[in-house]
Motif scaffolding. Structure first.
Motif, PDB file in Angstrom:
ATOM      1  N   GLY A 259       0.791  -1.226   0.000  1.00  0.00           N
ATOM      2  CA  GLY A 259       0.000   0.000   0.000  1.00  0.00           C
ATOM      3  C   GLY A 259       0.822   1.274   0.000  1.00  0.00           C
ATOM      4  N   TYR A 260       2.134   1.137   0.161  1.00  0.00           N
ATOM      5  CA  TYR A 260       3.008   2.304   0.200  1.00  0.00           C
ATOM      6  C   TYR A 260       3.778   2.494  -1.109  1.00  0.00           C
ATOM      7  N   LEU A 261       3.511   1.656  -2.094  1.00  0.00           N
ATOM      8  CA  LEU A 261       4.242   1.704  -3.357  1.00  0.00           C
ATOM      9  C   LEU A 261       3.344   2.126  -4.513  1.00  0.00           C
ATOM     10  N   GLU A 262       3.924   2.893  -5.432  1.00  0.00           N
ATOM     11  CA  GLU A 262       3.299   3.120  -6.728  1.00  0.00           C
ATOM     12  C   GLU A 262       4.398   2.990  -7.784  1.00  0.00           C
ATOM     13  N   TYR A 263       3.971   2.827  -9.019  1.00  0.00           N
ATOM     14  CA  TYR A 263       4.921   2.603 -10.110  1.00  0.00           C
ATOM     15  C   TYR A 263       4.795   3.777 -11.084  1.00  0.00           C
ATOM     16  N   GLU A 264       5.903   4.483 -11.273  1.00  0.00           N
ATOM     17  CA  GLU A 264       5.893   5.716 -12.060  1.00  0.00           C
ATOM     18  C   GLU A 264       6.726   5.521 -13.319  1.00  0.00           C
ATOM     19  N   LEU A 265       6.104   5.734 -14.458  1.00  0.00           N
ATOM     20  CA  LEU A 265       6.777   5.556 -15.742  1.00  0.00           C
ATOM     21  C   LEU A 265       6.635   6.815 -16.587  1.00  0.00           C
ATOM     22  N   LEU A 266       7.647   7.079 -17.391  1.00  0.00           N
ATOM     23  CA  LEU A 266       7.643   8.258 -18.250  1.00  0.00           C
ATOM     24  C   LEU A 266       6.674   8.072 -19.414  1.00  0.00           C
ATOM     25  N   TYR A 267       5.985   9.134 -19.741  1.00  0.00           N
ATOM     26  CA  TYR A 267       5.088   9.136 -20.893  1.00  0.00           C
ATOM     27  C   TYR A 267       5.871   8.766 -22.155  1.00  0.00           C
ATOM     28  N   GLY A 268       5.334   7.806 -22.904  1.00  0.00           N
ATOM     29  CA  GLY A 268       5.974   7.391 -24.145  1.00  0.00           C
ATOM     30  C   GLY A 268       6.918   6.222 -24.005  1.00  0.00           C
ATOM     31  N   ILE A 269       7.232   5.818 -22.769  1.00  0.00           N
ATOM     32  CA  ILE A 269       8.130   4.686 -22.546  1.00  0.00           C
ATOM     33  C   ILE A 269       7.327   3.533 -21.952  1.00  0.00           C
ATOM     34  N   ARG A 270       7.374   2.392 -22.587  1.00  0.00           N
ATOM     35  CA  ARG A 270       6.730   1.168 -22.116  1.00  0.00           C
ATOM     36  C   ARG A 270       5.243   1.341 -21.788  1.00  0.00           C
ATOM     37  N   GLN A 321       1.417  10.665 -37.392  1.00  0.00           N
ATOM     38  CA  GLN A 321       1.806  10.447 -36.016  1.00  0.00           C
ATOM     39  C   GLN A 321       0.731   9.624 -35.303  1.00  0.00           C
ATOM     40  N   PRO A 322       1.131   8.564 -34.591  1.00  0.00           N
ATOM     41  CA  PRO A 322       0.133   7.764 -33.873  1.00  0.00           C
ATOM     42  C   PRO A 322      -0.475   8.539 -32.713  1.00  0.00           C
ATOM     43  N   ASP A 323      -1.604   8.054 -32.234  1.00  0.00           N
ATOM     44  CA  ASP A 323      -2.229   8.611 -31.038  1.00  0.00           C
ATOM     45  C   ASP A 323      -1.512   8.011 -29.830  1.00  0.00           C
ATOM     46  N   PHE A 324      -0.567   8.760 -29.259  1.00  0.00           N
ATOM     47  CA  PHE A 324       0.268   8.212 -28.196  1.00  0.00           C
ATOM     48  C   PHE A 324      -0.543   7.893 -26.942  1.00  0.00           C
ATOM     49  N   VAL A 325      -1.565   8.688 -26.645  1.00  0.00           N
ATOM     50  CA  VAL A 325      -2.385   8.417 -25.468  1.00  0.00           C
ATOM     51  C   VAL A 325      -3.096   7.079 -25.609  1.00  0.00           C
ATOM     52  N   GLN A 326      -3.510   6.736 -26.833  1.00  0.00           N
ATOM     53  CA  GLN A 326      -4.239   5.496 -27.065  1.00  0.00           C
ATOM     54  C   GLN A 326      -3.427   4.277 -26.645  1.00  0.00           C
ATOM     55  N   GLN A 327      -2.098   4.392 -26.636  1.00  0.00           N
ATOM     56  CA  GLN A 327      -1.257   3.270 -26.247  1.00  0.00           C
ATOM     57  C   GLN A 327      -1.470   2.895 -24.776  1.00  0.00           C
ATOM     58  N   TYR A 328      -1.965   3.831 -23.984  1.00  0.00           N
ATOM     59  CA  TYR A 328      -2.211   3.556 -22.570  1.00  0.00           C
ATOM     60  C   TYR A 328      -3.607   3.009 -22.320  1.00  0.00           C
ATOM     61  N   VAL A 329      -4.441   3.035 -23.357  1.00  0.00           N
ATOM     62  CA  VAL A 329      -5.789   2.514 -23.239  1.00  0.00           C
ATOM     63  C   VAL A 329      -5.792   1.019 -23.532  1.00  0.00           C
ATOM     64  N   ALA A 330      -5.112   0.646 -24.597  1.00  0.00           N
ATOM     65  CA  ALA A 330      -4.958  -0.766 -24.950  1.00  0.00           C
ATOM     66  C   ALA A 330      -3.466  -1.057 -24.991  1.00  0.00           C
ATOM     67  N   GLU A 331      -3.126  -2.300 -25.266  1.00  0.00           N
ATOM     68  CA  GLU A 331      -1.712  -2.668 -25.314  1.00  0.00           C
ATOM     69  C   GLU A 331      -1.030  -1.849 -26.392  1.00  0.00           C
ATOM     70  N   GLY A 332       0.080  -1.187 -26.045  1.00  0.00           N
ATOM     71  CA  GLY A 332       0.693  -0.231 -26.959  1.00  0.00           C
ATOM     72  C   GLY A 332       1.960  -0.740 -27.605  1.00  0.00           C
ATOM     73  N   ILE A 333       2.626   0.172 -28.275  1.00  0.00           N
ATOM     74  CA  ILE A 333       3.893  -0.120 -28.937  1.00  0.00           C
ATOM     75  C   ILE A 333       4.963  -0.312 -27.862  1.00  0.00           C
ATOM     76  N   THR A 334       5.774  -1.332 -28.003  1.00  0.00           N
ATOM     77  CA  THR A 334       6.784  -1.633 -26.990  1.00  0.00           C
ATOM     78  C   THR A 334       8.055  -0.861 -27.263  1.00  0.00           C
ATOM     79  N   THR A 335       8.483  -0.070 -26.279  1.00  0.00           N
ATOM     80  CA  THR A 335       9.800   0.522 -26.287  1.00  0.00           C
ATOM     81  C   THR A 335      10.588  -0.230 -25.215  1.00  0.00           C
TER      82      THR A 335
END
Length: 338
Positions: A259-270, A321-335
């Motif tokens: 409960g004390y952890l969150e996972y933070e990732l940069l926009y556009g990566i993974r 240019q792809p819709d980068f936000v859409q990658q977070y809605v469904a499985e996105g492009i893998t970096t």
């Protein structure tokens, strides 16, 4: 020299070169003034930067939060050595805090202290930070201080420790696992219950004071997370290393730390990793950036993981240019992981 070792050596040379040219003012000015270079590199930066304006970042933030993600917003800038420019950055951050407070109750605003005066006067920087905290607290916005080159670490921690005494609930701090000093810093400089972000560390540092990317660094990262959790801190695990994340998930499930952890990732990566974590019920925060300093940010993203250069070239020559936000809605492009 075998192929793997040769490729690793070339990747390190590319990484070092990108970190160097990122700070070359003459190259930056050339890119800003040349229409073709500006357009091509801006297309590559679009994968990682939401736009040049605050409104673009806030639109993206709302879209991601509607999907269940938390967000962290950054107005890109660092190493500002002009007092008027520092004041302008504070004004922009003030406006960002005001609008971010309307997005949700879990929005975070991150920034470098060198963007608001650290190179000029630490006392002025502290006053700016306290001003931002007064603005942020009633709006439910958390401020998060980024960590910079090791030469600034003492000054950053000094400003943080003074400010967090007055605003313990909404000022957080970042630590870099690669610095040898960090193991001591997290035990001596953190108040109980602090909010902490842990990154591996992307700045070029001498081997005498920092570890390179290695299994030893991964082991240290794990220890740092465990150490700060034992101090009652809330921790943002800020890495794209899937192996490391899975190890942390397994350990957290066997303890009371989950409960004390969150996972933070940069926009556009993974984006697919962010989606997987979210779908499994883990809290995920996406780090969004905006601003005119996108060139510096793009160089940093490629330097952290040189194979991202291939993706940058693809983005530059793509007609659509792809819709980068859409990658977070469904499985996105893998970096690839970093």
């Amino acid at each position: 020299m075998n192929t793997t070792i040769r490729n690793q050596a070339l990747e390190k040379q590319l990484s070092d070169a990108l970190k160097s040219i990122a700070r070359r003012q003459d190259i930056k000015e050339y890119i800003e003034q040349d229409p073709l270079m500006n357009r091509l590199l801006r297309k590559a930066a679009d994968r990682y930067v939401t736009g040049e304006h605050r409104s673009q970042a806030l639109i993206t933030a709302k879209q991601l939060e509607s999907e269940g993600y938390a967000v962290s917003l950054e107005y890109i800038g660092e190493n500002t050595d002009n007092a008027a420019a520092c004041e302008q950055a504070v004004e922009e951050l003030t406006a960002l805090i005001d609008e971010a407070g309307k997005v949700s109750g879990s929005t975070r605003v991150s920034f470098d202290l060198s963007h608001i005066g650290l190179l000029l006067d630490t006392d002025v920087t502290l006053q700016y930070l306290l001003k931002l905290a007064r603005q942020a607290e009633p709006r439910g916005v958390e401020l998060f201080i980024s960590m910079e080159e090791s030469a600034k670490t003492d000054r950053i921690l000094s400003v943080y420790t003074q400010a967090v005494k007055q605003y313990p609930e909404n000022i957080g701090i970042t630590f870099q696992a690669h610095l040898h000093r960090t193991l001591e810093d997290v035990t001596s400089r953190l108040p109980v219950g602090a909010h902490v972000r842990i990154v591996k560390g992307a700045y070029q540092e001498q081997e005498s004071i920092a570890l390179p990317r290695s299994e030893e660094l991964d082991t240290r990262y794990m220890k740092l997370v465990e150490d700060v959790l034992q101090q009652g801190c809330r921790v943002s695990v800020a890495t794209h290393d899937e192996v490391l994340i899975d190890q942390l998930l397994e350990k957290a499930q066997k303890s009371e730390a989950e409960g004390y952890l969150e996972y933070e990732l940069l926009y556009g990566i993974r984006p697919e990793l962010s989606r997987r974590l979210l779908d499994h019920g883990y809290p995920v925060r996406i780090y969004l950036t905006y601003g005119h300093e996108w060139y510096l940010y793009l160089c940093h993203r490629i330097a952290e993981y040189p194979p991202n250069l291939f993706q940058a070239v693809v983005d530059m020559v793509s007609e659509d240019q792809p819709d980068f936000v859409q990658q977070y809605v469904a499985e996105g492009i893998t970096t690839s992981p970093q």
